[in-house]
Write a protein that holds these residues in place. Sequence first.
Motif, PDB file in Angstrom:
ATOM      1  N   SER A   1      27.905 -41.522  -2.905  1.00 61.19           N
ATOM      2  CA  SER A   1      27.926 -40.884  -1.588  1.00 61.19           C
ATOM      3  C   SER A   1      28.671 -41.748  -0.581  1.00 61.19           C
ATOM      4  O   SER A   1      28.405 -42.944  -0.453  1.00 61.19           O
ATOM      5  CB  SER A   1      26.493 -40.649  -1.099  1.00 61.19           C
ATOM      6  N   CYS A   2      29.612 -41.141   0.111  1.00 62.02           N
ATOM      7  CA  CYS A   2      30.404 -41.847   1.110  1.00 62.02           C
ATOM      8  C   CYS A   2      30.805 -40.855   2.203  1.00 62.02           C
ATOM      9  O   CYS A   2      30.397 -39.699   2.180  1.00 62.02           O
ATOM     10  CB  CYS A   2      31.643 -42.489   0.470  1.00 62.02           C
ATOM     11  N   THR A   3      31.609 -41.317   3.149  1.00 67.20           N
ATOM     12  CA  THR A   3      32.092 -40.471   4.236  1.00 67.20           C
ATOM     13  C   THR A   3      33.495 -39.996   3.900  1.00 67.20           C
ATOM     14  O   THR A   3      34.385 -40.811   3.645  1.00 67.20           O
ATOM     15  CB  THR A   3      32.104 -41.235   5.569  1.00 67.20           C
ATOM     16  N   VAL A   4      33.681 -38.686   3.902  1.00 74.56           N
ATOM     17  CA  VAL A   4      34.985 -38.080   3.607  1.00 74.56           C
ATOM     18  C   VAL A   4      35.494 -37.448   4.896  1.00 74.56           C
ATOM     19  O   VAL A   4      34.780 -36.682   5.547  1.00 74.56           O
ATOM     20  CB  VAL A   4      34.884 -37.029   2.486  1.00 74.56           C
ATOM     21  N   VAL A   5      36.729 -37.752   5.254  1.00 74.98           N
ATOM     22  CA  VAL A   5      37.301 -37.292   6.517  1.00 74.98           C
ATOM     23  C   VAL A   5      38.575 -36.505   6.236  1.00 74.98           C
ATOM     24  O   VAL A   5      39.389 -36.904   5.395  1.00 74.98           O
ATOM     25  CB  VAL A   5      37.615 -38.474   7.461  1.00 74.98           C
ATOM     26  N   MET A   6      38.729 -35.382   6.932  1.00 74.93           N
ATOM     27  CA  MET A   6      39.924 -34.541   6.802  1.00 74.93           C
ATOM     28  C   MET A   6      40.315 -34.020   8.173  1.00 74.93           C
ATOM     29  O   MET A   6      39.523 -34.058   9.120  1.00 74.93           O
ATOM     30  CB  MET A   6      39.649 -33.346   5.876  1.00 74.93           C
ATOM     31  N   GLU A   7      41.540 -33.543   8.268  1.00 74.34           N
ATOM     32  CA  GLU A   7      41.957 -32.842   9.474  1.00 74.34           C
ATOM     33  C   GLU A   7      41.384 -31.425   9.456  1.00 74.34           C
ATOM     34  O   GLU A   7      41.278 -30.810   8.396  1.00 74.34           O
ATOM     35  CB  GLU A   7      43.488 -32.780   9.566  1.00 74.34           C
ATOM     36  N   ALA A   8      41.015 -30.919  10.616  1.00 72.07           N
ATOM     37  CA  ALA A   8      40.465 -29.569  10.720  1.00 72.07           C
ATOM     38  C   ALA A   8      41.609 -28.566  10.693  1.00 72.07           C
ATOM     39  O   ALA A   8      42.176 -28.200  11.719  1.00 72.07           O
ATOM     40  CB  ALA A   8      39.661 -29.427  12.014  1.00 72.07           C
ATOM     41  N   CYS A   9      41.987 -28.140   9.479  1.00 67.07           N
ATOM     42  CA  CYS A   9      43.101 -27.212   9.321  1.00 67.07           C
ATOM     43  C   CYS A   9      42.741 -26.213   8.230  1.00 67.07           C
ATOM     44  O   CYS A   9      41.566 -26.090   7.852  1.00 67.07           O
ATOM     45  CB  CYS A   9      44.378 -27.974   8.978  1.00 67.07           C
TER      46      CYS A   9
END
Length: 341
Positions: free
Chosen positions: A47-55
Motif C-alpha cells: 500500500s502506497c500513495t498513487v498520484v495522477m492528473e485529473a483527466c
Amino acid sequence: MSTATLVGIDLGKHSFHLHGQDKAGREVFRKKTTRQQMMRLLGNLPSCTVVMEACAGSHFLARQLMAFGHEVKLISLQFVRPFVKGNKNDFIDAEAICEAASRPTMRFVTPKTEAQQTLSVLHRMRESLVRDRTKTANQAHGFLLEFGISLPKGLSLVRRLPCTLGEHELPPRLATLLKRLHEHFCYLDEQIRALDKEMDNQLAADDLGSRLLSIPCVGPITASLLCAEMGDGKQYGGSRDFAASVGLVPRQYSTGGRANLLGISKRGDKNLRRLLVQCARVYLQRLAFQQGALADWVRSLRERRHSNVVVCALANKFARIAWAIAANHSEFEAGPSALAA
C-alpha cells in the motif's frame, strides 16, 4: 520497488509512465507499461500513495487502485505544470506529478463515484443534443429565408414545419429535404425529452437531489448536475470553497498591500456555473413574488449594484446554499416571513 511510498503516473491511452519515490524523495523505479502491466505491477506493490492528473480515465483508474488498498490522489493539470523541470517528456511529467503531490499545501481532486460519472455522461449527452437541435432549427430558418419565408424565433414553429411547407409553394425537392431536416429535428427533440425523463426519475430516487430542488428557481437539470459535481460536499472545506471551485468568486490581482478584486474567476465547470447564473436571473425576474431573508438581501443589493453584479452574487449564494444542504443533510428554508406569507 517495495520501498516506494509515492508513485506518480502520467496517463495515456495505451501506454502509462510510472515514477516511484521512497520516503526521502529518491527515485526507486521508472517504467513504461501498458494498462494491464501497470495494474499487475501496482496490484503487487504494498500500500502506497498513487498520484495522477485529473483527466480522462483518471476517476475510473482511481477507483480500481483504491480497491487494491492504495491511497489515490488526483491533481489538476495546472498545478502540475510549474513542477516540470527542463524539457518535457512523459517520465518528467510523472516525476513532476510526484513533486507536486509532495507539497504540503497542494489541493487535490476527489475521485468521482461510478454514479457521479454516469450522471455526468447523461448531462454531456443532453448538452450535445441541445446544441444539435438548435443547429438544426437554425438551418431550417436559414433555408426557408433563402426562399422568402421568414419564421419567428423559437422551436415551436420548427416542430410544425410540415404545416408551414404546405402553406407556401416551394420546389418539390427542397420540400423533401426540409421534411428530412424536420425528421432529424424531431428525433433530437425526442431524445432530449427521454433524457429529461430519465433525469427526473433519478432525482426522485436521490435524497440529495430532492433536497436541492427546495432551492428557489433551481430545477431538475441544475439539481442533477450539482449532485454529479458536488457529491456529498465533504471534499470542500466550506461553502466558499465550493463557490470558488465553480468560479463564482472574484478574481484577485493584489500587490503592494492593496486589494484589487476583478470579475468572477470563471474557473471550474462552466456548464454548472451557467446554470446557476440562469437560476439567479430567473429569481431576479420573479423577485416581486419572493419572500424571506434571501429575497430581502437581493432587494437591498439591487438598490446598490448593477443587475449583473446582483446575478453573480446570487449565483454564488445558490452555490453556497447547495453545499450547505449537501454537507448538513438539510433543506432550504426561506425564513419566517416567507412561511407567514
